[in-house]
Design an enzyme around this catalytic site. Structure first.
Site, PDB file in Angstrom:
ATOM      1  N   GLY A   1       0.243   0.274  -7.107  1.00 14.90           N
ATOM      2  CA  GLY A   1      -1.138   0.718  -7.178  1.00 14.90           C
ATOM      3  C   GLY A   1      -2.303  -0.072  -7.225  1.00 14.90           C
TER       4      GLY A   1
ATOM      5  CD  GLU B   1       8.215   3.345  -3.985  1.00 16.26           C
ATOM      6  OE1 GLU B   1       7.568   3.002  -2.991  1.00 16.26           O
ATOM      7  OE2 GLU B   1       7.616   3.288  -4.952  1.00 16.26           O
TER       8      GLU B   1
ATOM      9  N   GLY C   1       5.352   1.925 -10.738  1.00 15.22           N
ATOM     10  CA  GLY C   1       4.395   2.979 -10.822  1.00 15.22           C
ATOM     11  C   GLY C   1       4.614   3.721 -11.871  1.00 15.22           C
TER      12      GLY C   1
ATOM     13  CB  SER D   1       3.174  -1.138 -14.173  1.00 14.28           C
ATOM     14  OG  SER D   1       3.726   0.118 -13.805  1.00 14.28           O
TER      15      SER D   1
ATOM     16  CD1 TRP E   1      -2.280  -2.013   0.317  1.00 11.56           C
ATOM     17  CD2 TRP E   1      -2.798  -1.488   2.180  1.00 11.56           C
ATOM     18  NE1 TRP E   1      -3.459  -2.554   0.541  1.00 11.56           N
ATOM     19  CE2 TRP E   1      -3.757  -2.418   1.627  1.00 11.56           C
ATOM     20  CE3 TRP E   1      -3.242  -0.799   3.462  1.00 11.56           C
ATOM     21  CZ2 TRP E   1      -4.802  -2.875   2.387  1.00 11.56           C
ATOM     22  CZ3 TRP E   1      -4.368  -1.267   4.431  1.00 11.56           C
ATOM     23  CH2 TRP E   1      -5.125  -2.198   3.768  1.00 11.56           C
TER      24      TRP E   1
END
Ligand code: PEP
Length: 251
Positions: A236, A98, A174, A214, A10
């Site tokens: 996502g 990230e 993303g 993705s 999330w």
């Protein structure tokens, strides 16, 4: 044999109330149907205890998105592996690109985090993957091999056998760009060969290697059909039940 797994990440999305509502919705869906993979949701730290109390852990696993690289003590704002475990979570996502890019997480830091996660009974979902410039220079194989070796290859066979890997090409996260099914299969097979060389074929064959970047309901089937792609780590498309279950249903 290895498990097929669809895991959501999330990231820094959803209030506590929104997160519990989504977890509850997924739990209800999973209670009423049989699925052909393990399903996990990775939530922010503050959601973990409430989400764990709202779901049937046999049907819906819960992961933290990170944990500290220290056992306990004066590390303001950090959350230890023991604290994560005490919420009822069973998994922890480690080494997400990230975290590596924005929070300076080095292979050495990640090695410590993996060891602390395992010592506290958490299953690491360990992320690896190359950035676009590395892919364009055809360096993706050496990049992922180094990421695995530097953070994981001091583990015993027993501990390594608990690891779930997630190959996530950073250029696909993303961005709406997905690795092709052939690109995913090629590098997943390579990763498995690296594991086999170190830990033997049986351990390599039993390791679940997820694809991330993705991934959505419309491309999950093609990606998961590859023999070395054992599921997905989903960003996502994990943020609503319909999209996420569409990916689960690809198995
Ligand atoms: C991720 O961040 O792990 C990820 C795969 O994100 P997305 O699915 O949004 O590309």
């Amino acid at each position: 044999m290895r498990k097929n797994i669809v895991a959501g990440n999330w990231k820094m999305n959803k209030t506590l109330q929104e997160g519990v509502a989504l977890a509850t919705e997924l739990n209800e869906i999973l209670a009423s149907k049989k699925v052909n993979c393990d399903v996990i949701i990775g939530t922010p730290f503050i959601h973990l205890a409430s989400v764990c109390a709202s779901v049937d852990s046999a049907k819906l696993g819960v992961a933290a998105e990170n944990c500290a690289d220290h056992v306990s003590g004066a590390y303001t704002g950090e959350v230890s592996a023991a604290m994560v475990k005490s919420t009822g979570a069973q998994y922890v996502i480690l080494g997400h690109s990230e975290r590596r890019a924005y929070y300076g997480e080095t292979p050495a830091i990640l090695k410590t985090k993996v060891e602390l996660a395992l010592a506290n009974g958490l299953t690491p979902i360990f992320c690896i993957g190359e950035v676009l410039a590395e892919r364009e220079a055809n360096k993706q194989f050496e990049v992922v091999e180094a990421q695995i070796k530097e953070s994981l290859f001091d583990l015993s066979v027993e501990d390594f056998s608990k690891i779930i890997l997630a190959y996530e090409p950073v250029w696909a996260i993303g961005t709406g760009k997905t690795a092709t099914a052939a690109q995913a299969q090629e590098i997943h097979a390579y990763i498995r060969s690296v594991l086999a060389a170190k830990y033997g074929k049986k351990v390599a064959d039993n390791c679940s290697i997820l694809y991330g970047g993705s991934c959505k309901a419309s491309n999950a089937g093609e990606l998961f059909a590859n023999p070395d792609v054992d599921g997905g780590l989903i960003g996502g498309a994990a943020l609503n039940a319909k999209d996420f279950m569409g990916i689960v249903d690809a198995f």
